[in-house]
Design an enzyme around this catalytic site. Structure first.
Site, PDB file in Angstrom:
ATOM      1  N   HIS A 186      18.097  77.344 -47.672  1.00  0.00           N
ATOM      2  CA  HIS A 186      18.617  75.539 -48.648  1.00  0.00           C
ATOM      3  C   HIS A 186      17.137  75.232 -48.577  1.00  0.00           C
ATOM      4  CE1 HIS A 186      20.252  71.766 -48.237  1.00  0.00           C
ATOM      5  NE2 HIS A 186      18.762  71.025 -48.750  1.00  0.00           N
ATOM      6  N   ASP A 312      29.000  75.341 -53.714  1.00  0.00           N
ATOM      7  CA  ASP A 312      28.739  74.454 -52.577  1.00  0.00           C
ATOM      8  C   ASP A 312      29.389  73.546 -52.872  1.00  0.00           C
ATOM      9  OD1 ASP A 312      26.592  72.953 -51.097  1.00  0.00           O
ATOM     10  OD2 ASP A 312      25.114  72.476 -52.583  1.00  0.00           O
TER      11      ASP A 312
END
Ligand SMILES: [Zn+2]
Length: 438
Positions: A186, A312
């Site tokens: 991330h 996501d």
């Protein structure tokens, strides 16, 4: 060669595999048994028949990036509700992110999530292991124990947080080489994004909200590509959101480095000006970017620089999203709309065709996730993981009919093409007629 009448024998008539010429697909038990010209197949003996006229068949979709929230935040989602949502979206495998409570940083927690997925039975659940203990970014989690566990973890990520410490990132990349693992980053430089709320630019200035600059993503991606090359390991970049990130990944791939990347459906369709209404349903991390970024992401997915789409899917309870923008949680649900949004952004625009959609949403994510039984070609002998999709349908997104426990979809009320009609998991229909089966 005709099938028997035993349960698990299906004949799908006149469906178009990968959007090509119509065919009959016969499923026998957990595998695709036969594909024949329409009407010429082993029709008579099949146990059940499904009219595939007007439908296309794709391999079951694979998501590399799903937040199932269990254990710990069952008010937002459970493995059962999240895998129901996945099946309705055409997914036959999802990777469950590690930022649960407790964090999935031990063999015990990843095995718990894996078992919950088996029990739910609608979609394969592959747990993602945390890179650092407790996602605290201080020391490595038990990567080897998670890899050796019954959950066979191969993807590791602190998603929600960045592995900001370069030494830890290097050691994680080195560690997973032993079992062909991958570190999914991330990419968010923490100091550059303190208090960040929306994309840094015209919109953040106009709204008076702290900006999330593209460079905070791009700097980490560049660093991690260099680290992955330096130690000869595999890096996966989560939710790429900027044009500059696409350029860096294109450069890294041109060097032959082991770098892969994903983009979310929402970053392919939505732009940062949606924040102007201060509706936190559009608050997400990384933030929605500019139209130029969206165009670059689409081009990157089209030319293969970005390997795949990942949702996501980030469910949140109503109270976490119905507050002031600055107080609201980051994240959007996405499993049940992903294929339709990608259809709108990539197929309706002529950027990808259906065989390429199968590649970006099934074959490549399965390969990156080291999932042997998914993402296979639609051919005899392959596991019967299939989604049947009606590309001519057009309808309005209604979260009230979604299986997810959370309703924080930015697509609510939006008219989108397509409808998942059926999903087969190893020959068992888990969705039929657009609804959960059984
Ligand atoms: Zn993330």
């Amino acid at each position: 060669m005709s099938g028997g009448t035993a349960p698990g024998t299906w004949l799908i008539r006149g469906v178009r595999p990968l959007g090509g010429q119509p065919a009959d697909i016969r499923i026998d038990g957990p595998v695709i048994a036969e594909i024949t010209p329409p009407g010429r197949g082993a029709a008579g003996g099949a146990g059940a028949t499904l009219d595939g006229d007007g439908l296309i068949a794709l391999p079951g979709l694979v998501d590399l990036h799903t937040h199932l929230r269990e254990p710990g935040r069952e008010d937002a989602e459970t493995v059962a509700s999240g895998t129901a949502a996945a099946a309705l979206g055409g997914f036959t495998a999802v990777h469950a992110m590690a930022n649960t409570e407790p964090v999935a940083d031990t063999a015990g927690v990843v095995e718990q999530v894996w078992r919950l997925g088996l029990a739910a039975g609608r979609c394969d659940v592959r747990p993602v292991g945390a890179v650092t203990a407790g996602l605290r970014g201080a020391r490595l989690a038990e990567l080897g124990a998670m890899a050796d566990s019954a959950a066979h973890v191969r993807v590791f990520s602190d998603d929600g947080r960045c592995v900001a410490d370069a030494t830890l990132m290097r050691r994680a990349l080195e560690y997973v080489k032993a079992f062909d693992g991958v570190i999914a980053q991330h990419a968010q430089e923490p100091r550059l994004t303190e208090g960040a709320q929306v994309n840094e630019g015209e919109i953040s200035a106009r709204l008076g909200l702290t900006g999330w600059p593209a460079v905070a993503e791009e700097a980490i991606i560049a660093r991690d590509c260099l680290l992955a090359a330096h130690v000869g390991s595999a890096l996966h970049v989560c939710h790429v959101s900027t044009a500059g990130s696409v350029e860096i990944i294109r450069w890294a791939k041109s060097k032959g480095w082991r770098v892969s990347a994903e983009v979310t459906p929402h970053h392919l369709l939505l732009t940062d000006d949606l924040a102007a209404g201060y509706d936190p349903v559009f608050k997400v991390n990384p933030p929605l970017r500019t139209a130029a970024d969206v165009a670059a992401l689409r081009a990157g997915l089209a030319d293969g620089t970005i390997d795949c789409v990942a949702t996501d899917h980030a469910p949140h309870p109503v109270e976490a999203k119905e507050s002031e923008w600055s107080e609201a949680a980051f994240g959007m649900t996405g499993l049940e709309t992903a294929l339709r949004v990608v259809h709108e952004a990539m197929v309706s625009t002529g950027l990808l065709d259906w065989p390429q959609i199968a590649d970006r949403m099934s074959a490549r994510p399965a390969a990156i996730g080291r999932l042997a039984g998914h993402g296979r070609p639609i051919e005899p002998g392959s596991p019967a993981n299939l989604v049947l999709y009606d590309p001519s349908f057009v309808g309005t997104v209604d979260p009230a009919v979604h299986a997810s426990r959370s309703v924080n979809t930015p697509f609510a009320g939006m008219k989108l093409p397509g409808q998942v009609v059926a999903t087969f998991l190893r020959g068992t229909p888990v969705v039929l007629g657009g609804k959960l089966a059984g």
